[in-house]
Design an enzyme around this catalytic site. Structure first.
Site, mmCIF file in Angstrom:
data_model
loop_
_atom_site.group_PDB
_atom_site.id
_atom_site.type_symbol
_atom_site.label_atom_id
_atom_site.label_comp_id
_atom_site.label_asym_id
_atom_site.label_seq_id
_atom_site.Cartn_x
_atom_site.Cartn_y
_atom_site.Cartn_z
ATOM 1 N N LYS A 92 -77.048 52.954 -58.910
ATOM 2 C CA LYS A 92 -75.891 53.090 -59.808
ATOM 3 C C LYS A 92 -76.212 52.751 -61.264
ATOM 4 O O LYS A 92 -75.656 53.338 -62.179
ATOM 5 C CB LYS A 92 -74.737 52.222 -59.305
ATOM 6 C CG LYS A 92 -74.081 52.796 -58.058
ATOM 7 C CD LYS A 92 -72.747 52.107 -57.768
ATOM 8 C CE LYS A 92 -72.004 52.795 -56.648
ATOM 9 N NZ LYS A 92 -72.634 52.570 -55.310
ATOM 10 N N GLU A 114 -63.573 51.826 -63.055
ATOM 11 C CA GLU A 114 -62.846 51.479 -61.837
ATOM 12 C C GLU A 114 -63.864 51.049 -60.808
ATOM 13 O O GLU A 114 -65.034 51.423 -60.885
ATOM 14 C CB GLU A 114 -62.060 52.682 -61.322
ATOM 15 C CG GLU A 114 -62.848 53.640 -60.430
ATOM 16 C CD GLU A 114 -64.031 54.330 -61.107
ATOM 17 O OE1 GLU A 114 -63.997 54.474 -62.336
ATOM 18 O OE2 GLU A 114 -64.988 54.705 -60.389
ATOM 19 N N SER A 373 -81.154 54.517 -51.417
ATOM 20 C CA SER A 373 -80.285 54.306 -52.587
ATOM 21 C C SER A 373 -80.086 52.856 -52.967
ATOM 22 O O SER A 373 -79.831 52.545 -54.129
ATOM 23 C CB SER A 373 -78.927 54.967 -52.332
ATOM 24 O OG SER A 373 -78.360 54.502 -51.123
HETATM 25 C C1 LIG Z 1 -72.387 53.388 -54.182
HETATM 26 C C2 LIG Z 1 -73.516 53.580 -53.289
HETATM 27 C C3 LIG Z 1 -73.714 54.768 -52.563
HETATM 28 C C4 LIG Z 1 -72.737 55.913 -52.571
HETATM 29 O O1 LIG Z 1 -72.459 56.455 -53.809
HETATM 30 P P1 LIG Z 1 -73.013 57.884 -54.234
HETATM 31 O O2 LIG Z 1 -72.285 58.169 -55.493
HETATM 32 O O3 LIG Z 1 -72.704 58.839 -53.135
HETATM 33 O O4 LIG Z 1 -74.469 57.735 -54.435
HETATM 34 C C5 LIG Z 1 -74.841 54.902 -51.782
HETATM 35 N N1 LIG Z 1 -75.733 53.904 -51.672
HETATM 36 C C6 LIG Z 1 -75.585 52.739 -52.342
HETATM 37 C C7 LIG Z 1 -76.615 51.685 -52.166
HETATM 38 C C8 LIG Z 1 -74.477 52.531 -53.162
HETATM 39 O O5 LIG Z 1 -74.335 51.378 -53.815
#
Ligand SMILES: *Cc1c(COP(=O)(O)O)cnc(C)c1O
Length: 389
Positions: A92, A114, A373
């Site tokens: 993020k 938000e 992610s």
């Molecule tokens: C917020 C988040 C997501 C999902 O958000 P996307 O906008 O779909 O990427 C996925 N993995 C992690 C670790 C997150 O913090």
């Protein structure tokens, strides 16, 4: 927001996306789109963005060959793009840094955002602290109670967290208040959206800044494997890490792009085209045509809508979307921890779970690239509770 809706013709991905918002807000977002166009390929802007990615976020992060997991599963090689190693522990922050730099160029004096589970709020508060820019985070009261530690983190970082008690006191209501704040204060305020969602130009802005993921992974893959991956696999909530992980491979038709939704919150797999929060995309609706409440174990995936470009990639056939249940993700969470010494975020564990299924079906000269992610530290308490039951 429905009465004075005004539709503009830009920002569509096929029939999806667009900008279904009141005229006042449209003026603000048209200005944003113009400014983004001005800076997106500006060499000085890029240099500054890359500087902060290096010195603050810790990029580039590695592409790790998961040799133990590969051996255990059998079949294709599994590679992990390590967004979990970024400062704040997820992808993020890439988007937050980019949008704050854009906000500064536009002369904004405050940032608003938000947050639902609090992860985007924490990433925004983190970068605002570093840039010395005041930060206000809208958060539903119900979400604040569930995510008290993230509220404390944001406050530690100097952000003001505004409790929202209208409607159901959740994410949707926080979005409505943040949009109202933007319309009231557009002259000095920048609204920083956390995923590849929202009216035009937000999905394109977020994709642009998250594309760093596949820009790096492509070079790393070519350096380490000498060829492109057979498939890229990423978890899909709003769709930002997935679109960033896909972006630089979309033109490479040989590379399969696979988005993984939780079975318990799967708008692409089970939703219908609808307008939610000012854009058109696949959405889970209940019998009264209201956004359905969803129930994923991964807070970051627990959303009834999805970014419009994913809806387009699905209907155009360029990307595939599959589902993984909470139970399967929980097993993958433990498997990756044990075999590779990497505790993944529960969101990312959905992608890992699917990659394990897929690897088995492929010969070993194939390579599957999983976008990891985020890291699982934030989820350890929750998993502890789930496993004790
Ligand atoms: C917020 C988040 C997501 C999902 O958000 P996307 O906008 O779909 O990427 C996925 N993995 C992690 C670790 C997150 O913090």
């Amino acid at each position: 927001m429905s009465e004075s809706n005004h539709v503009i013709e830009t920002g569509f991905f096929g029939e999806f996306g667009g900008s279904y918002i009141p005229v006042d807000l449209q003026k603000v977002l048209t200005k944003l789109a113009d400014e983004f166009d001005k800076y997106r390929d500006d060499p000085q802007f890029k240099e500054e963005y890359n500087y902060y990615l290096r010195s603050f976020v810790g990029r580039e992060n590695p592409l790790t060959y998961a040799s133990n997991l590969t051996e255990k599963v059998g079949g294709a090689k599994i590679y992990l793009k390590r967004e979990d190693l970024n400062h704040t522990g997820a992808h993020k922050i890439n988007n937050v840094i980019g949008q704050i730099l854009l906000a500064k160029r536009m002369g904004a004096k405050r940032i608003i955002a938000e947050t639902g589970a609090g992860q985007h709020g924490v990433a925004t508060a983190t970068a605002c602290a570093m840039f010395g820019i005041p930060c206000t985070i809208y958060m539903g009261k119900v979400d604040m109670e569930r995510q008290a530690l993230n509220v404390f983190r944001m406050e530690l970082l100097g952000a003001k967290v505004v409790p929202v008690d209208t409607g159901e006191a959740r994410l949707k209501d926080a979005v409505d208040l943040a949009l109202k704040d933007l319309v009231d204060n557009y002259k000095d305020t920048f609204y920083l959206i956390g995923s590849a969602v929202g009216p035009h130009p937000y999905p394109s802005i977020v994709k642009h800044f998250q594309s760093i993921i596949s820009e790096e992974s492509k070079q790393q893959m070519l350096a380490q494997e000498g060829k492109l991956p057979t498939a890229v696999v990423a978890a899909v909530g709003g769709g930002s890490n997935a679109i960033g992980a896909f972006a630089n491979y979309i033109k490479d038709e040989s590379v399969r792009l696979i988005g993984v939704e939780p079975t318990e919150a799967a708008p692409i797999s089970e939703g219908v085209p609808a307008v939610l929060h000012g854009f058109k995309s696949f959405t889970l609706l209940d019998d009264d045509h209201q956004p359905q409440s969803t129930n994923s174990i991964a807070a970051g995936l627990d959303y009834p809508g999805v970014g419009p470009e994913h809806s387009y990639l699905k209907t155009s056939g360029r990307a595939e979307y599959v589902t993984i249940s909470g139970q399967e993700a929980l097993e993958a969470f433990q498997e990756l921890s044990r075999t590779e010494g990497i505790i993944p975020a529960l969101e990312s564990a959905h992608a890992v779970a699917y990659a394990m299924k897929l690897a088995k079906t492929m010969a070993k000269q194939n390579a599957i690239l999983v976008n990891l992610s985020g890291r699982g530290d934030k989820d350890v308490d929750q998993v502890y509770e789930m496993l004790r039951k």
